[in-house]
Write a protein that holds these residues in place. Structure first.
Motif, PDB file in Angstrom:
ATOM      1  N   TRP A  31       1.154  -1.033  -0.080  1.00  0.00           N
ATOM      2  CA  TRP A  31      -0.047   0.143  -0.134  1.00  0.00           C
ATOM      3  C   TRP A  31       1.105   1.209   0.132  1.00  0.00           C
ATOM      4  N   HIS A  32       1.816   1.030   0.896  1.00  0.00           N
ATOM      5  CA  HIS A  32       2.591   2.483   0.854  1.00  0.00           C
ATOM      6  C   HIS A  32       3.600   2.404  -0.185  1.00  0.00           C
ATOM      7  N   ARG A  33       4.026   1.365  -0.844  1.00  0.00           N
ATOM      8  CA  ARG A  33       4.950   1.442  -2.021  1.00  0.00           C
ATOM      9  C   ARG A  33       4.085   2.161  -3.374  1.00  0.00           C
ATOM     10  N   HIS A  34       3.079   1.682  -3.244  1.00  0.00           N
ATOM     11  CA  HIS A  34       2.198   1.822  -4.566  1.00  0.00           C
ATOM     12  C   HIS A  34       1.733   3.576  -4.128  1.00  0.00           C
ATOM     13  N   MET A  35       1.639   4.075  -2.999  1.00  0.00           N
ATOM     14  CA  MET A  35       1.160   5.515  -2.673  1.00  0.00           C
ATOM     15  C   MET A  35       2.662   6.325  -3.261  1.00  0.00           C
ATOM     16  N   GLN A  39       0.990   4.059  -8.096  1.00  0.00           N
ATOM     17  CA  GLN A  39       0.444   2.834  -8.877  1.00  0.00           C
ATOM     18  C   GLN A  39      -0.890   2.419  -8.194  1.00  0.00           C
ATOM     19  N   SER A  40      -1.667   1.779  -8.921  1.00  0.00           N
ATOM     20  CA  SER A  40      -3.029   1.111  -8.339  1.00  0.00           C
ATOM     21  C   SER A  40      -2.770  -0.221  -7.852  1.00  0.00           C
ATOM     22  N   LEU A  41      -3.712  -0.682  -6.898  1.00  0.00           N
ATOM     23  CA  LEU A  41      -3.466  -1.923  -6.722  1.00  0.00           C
ATOM     24  C   LEU A  41      -5.272  -2.512  -6.408  1.00  0.00           C
ATOM     25  N   ALA A  42      -5.346  -3.833  -6.292  1.00  0.00           N
ATOM     26  CA  ALA A  42      -6.654  -4.445  -5.951  1.00  0.00           C
ATOM     27  C   ALA A  42      -6.906  -5.228  -4.808  1.00  0.00           C
ATOM     28  N   LEU A  43      -7.734  -5.065  -3.973  1.00  0.00           N
ATOM     29  CA  LEU A  43      -8.097  -6.461  -3.040  1.00  0.00           C
ATOM     30  C   LEU A  43      -9.457  -6.995  -3.418  1.00  0.00           C
ATOM     31  N   LEU A  44      -9.225  -8.356  -3.150  1.00  0.00           N
ATOM     32  CA  LEU A  44     -10.546  -9.154  -3.727  1.00  0.00           C
ATOM     33  C   LEU A  44     -10.456 -10.219  -2.278  1.00  0.00           C
ATOM     34  N   TYR A  45     -12.064 -10.252  -2.105  1.00  0.00           N
ATOM     35  CA  TYR A  45     -12.416 -11.274  -1.065  1.00  0.00           C
ATOM     36  C   TYR A  45     -13.193 -12.366  -2.003  1.00  0.00           C
ATOM     37  N   LEU A  46     -12.505 -13.669  -1.582  1.00  0.00           N
ATOM     38  CA  LEU A  46     -13.437 -14.802  -2.421  1.00  0.00           C
ATOM     39  C   LEU A  46     -13.879 -15.712  -1.270  1.00  0.00           C
ATOM     40  N   CYS A  47     -15.248 -15.846  -1.466  1.00  0.00           N
ATOM     41  CA  CYS A  47     -15.947 -16.729  -0.381  1.00  0.00           C
ATOM     42  C   CYS A  47     -16.504 -17.909  -1.010  1.00  0.00           C
ATOM     43  N   PRO A  48     -15.727 -18.959  -1.031  1.00  0.00           N
ATOM     44  CA  PRO A  48     -16.162 -20.270  -1.590  1.00  0.00           C
ATOM     45  C   PRO A  48     -17.073 -20.969  -0.789  1.00  0.00           C
ATOM     46  N   HIS A  49     -18.352 -21.533  -1.412  1.00  0.00           N
ATOM     47  CA  HIS A  49     -19.461 -21.970  -0.536  1.00  0.00           C
ATOM     48  C   HIS A  49     -19.379 -23.421  -0.764  1.00  0.00           C
ATOM     49  N   HIS A  85     -13.400 -17.411   3.970  1.00  0.00           N
ATOM     50  CA  HIS A  85     -13.066 -16.279   3.393  1.00  0.00           C
ATOM     51  C   HIS A  85     -11.387 -16.005   3.094  1.00  0.00           C
ATOM     52  N   PHE A  86     -11.082 -15.915   1.705  1.00  0.00           N
ATOM     53  CA  PHE A  86      -9.900 -15.771   1.530  1.00  0.00           C
ATOM     54  C   PHE A  86      -9.703 -14.119   0.904  1.00  0.00           C
ATOM     55  N   ALA A  87      -8.238 -13.696   1.186  1.00  0.00           N
ATOM     56  CA  ALA A  87      -8.206 -12.419   0.508  1.00  0.00           C
ATOM     57  C   ALA A  87      -7.076 -12.434  -0.930  1.00  0.00           C
ATOM     58  N   LEU A  88      -7.340 -11.793  -1.769  1.00  0.00           N
ATOM     59  CA  LEU A  88      -6.286 -11.517  -2.697  1.00  0.00           C
ATOM     60  C   LEU A  88      -5.781 -10.374  -3.060  1.00  0.00           C
ATOM     61  N   GLY A  89      -4.553 -10.347  -3.094  1.00  0.00           N
ATOM     62  CA  GLY A  89      -3.972  -8.802  -3.504  1.00  0.00           C
ATOM     63  C   GLY A  89      -3.356  -8.993  -4.741  1.00  0.00           C
ATOM     64  N   LEU A  90      -3.668  -7.989  -5.599  1.00  0.00           N
ATOM     65  CA  LEU A  90      -3.089  -7.811  -6.984  1.00  0.00           C
ATOM     66  C   LEU A  90      -2.603  -6.514  -6.765  1.00  0.00           C
ATOM     67  N   PHE A  91      -1.162  -6.380  -7.348  1.00  0.00           N
ATOM     68  CA  PHE A  91      -0.374  -5.377  -7.265  1.00  0.00           C
ATOM     69  C   PHE A  91      -0.143  -4.580  -8.376  1.00  0.00           C
ATOM     70  N   ASN A  92      -0.153  -3.375  -8.848  1.00  0.00           N
ATOM     71  CA  ASN A  92       0.450  -2.577  -9.817  1.00  0.00           C
ATOM     72  C   ASN A  92      -0.344  -3.110 -11.090  1.00  0.00           C
ATOM     73  N   ILE A  93      -1.686  -2.846 -10.916  1.00  0.00           N
ATOM     74  CA  ILE A  93      -2.783  -3.456 -11.636  1.00  0.00           C
ATOM     75  C   ILE A  93      -3.901  -2.463 -11.878  1.00  0.00           C
ATOM     76  N   ASP A  94      -4.417  -2.323 -12.964  1.00  0.00           N
ATOM     77  CA  ASP A  94      -5.445  -1.316 -13.438  1.00  0.00           C
ATOM     78  C   ASP A  94      -6.805  -2.078 -13.581  1.00  0.00           C
ATOM     79  N   GLU A  95      -7.828  -1.414 -13.606  1.00  0.00           N
ATOM     80  CA  GLU A  95      -9.127  -2.101 -13.745  1.00  0.00           C
ATOM     81  C   GLU A  95      -9.162  -3.043 -14.791  1.00  0.00           C
TER      82      GLU A  95
END
Length: 169
Positions: A31-35, A39-49, A85-95
């Motif tokens: 987060w601080h490096r991207h600041m 650069q942009s980054l993404a946070l994803l939450y994955l919930c498998p049922h 729940h799982f979290a995914l971090g995608l770094f230096n990525i656009d929409e």
């Protein structure tokens, strides 16, 4: 998965993915490096049922392995937050790149369901919430986590939609 003391400090023993503590440390650093680098980054939450009556050993490990295969870049990471729940971090990525990753994850889960379903008559549904942002001094990292958590909860209530992407302003 064979348990390794070498990985015990930062891996979830059941799935082999990163644990929440390690993920949070890395995500905060990124987060601080991207600041700094704007650069942009993404946070994803994955919930498998996965219904609790399903007694398939290593099912979650096989599932997360499929999700990991969808993350092609070495810098992207997945971690287990809690039982569901799982979290995914995608770094230096656009929409656009985030949408590609979402589609790739969806494709890998469909393939997993086809292969695993043949032998076990089982299908795993999932919800995947994603939030992308460009960190700034004014934004707080907590806002990103809160936003993706709210989106994840909205998806849980929505039966027809399995994934969604928003941009944090």
């Amino acid at each position: 998965m064979i348990y390794s003391f070498h990985n015990s400090g930062f891996r979830d023993p059941e799935t082999g993915v990163y644990n929440q503590t390690y993920f949070m440390e890395v995500f905060n650093r990124e987060w601080h490096r991207h600041m700094r680098e704007q650069q942009s980054l993404a946070l994803l939450y994955l919930c498998p049922h996965i219904h609790e009556t399903v007694k398939q050993p290593h099912l979650l490990e096989f599932f997360t392995k499929q999700v990991q295969e969808a993350l092609l870049r070495a810098t992207d990471m997945i971690a287990r937050l809690d039982h569901n729940h799982f979290a995914l971090g995608l770094f230096n990525i656009d929409e656009e790149g985030t949408e590609v990753v979402l589609e790739r994850i969806d494709q890998h889960i469909r393939e997993f369901n086809q292969e695993f379903g043949k032998n076990h008559k089982l299908k795993i549904d999932y919800k995947l919430a994603a939030c992308i942002c460009s960190p700034t001094q004014e934004q707080k990292i907590e806002t990103l986590f809160t936003s993706v958590s709210k989106l994840s909860q909205e998806l849980e209530r929505e039966q027809l939609q399995s994934q969604a992407l928003i941009r944090l302003q």
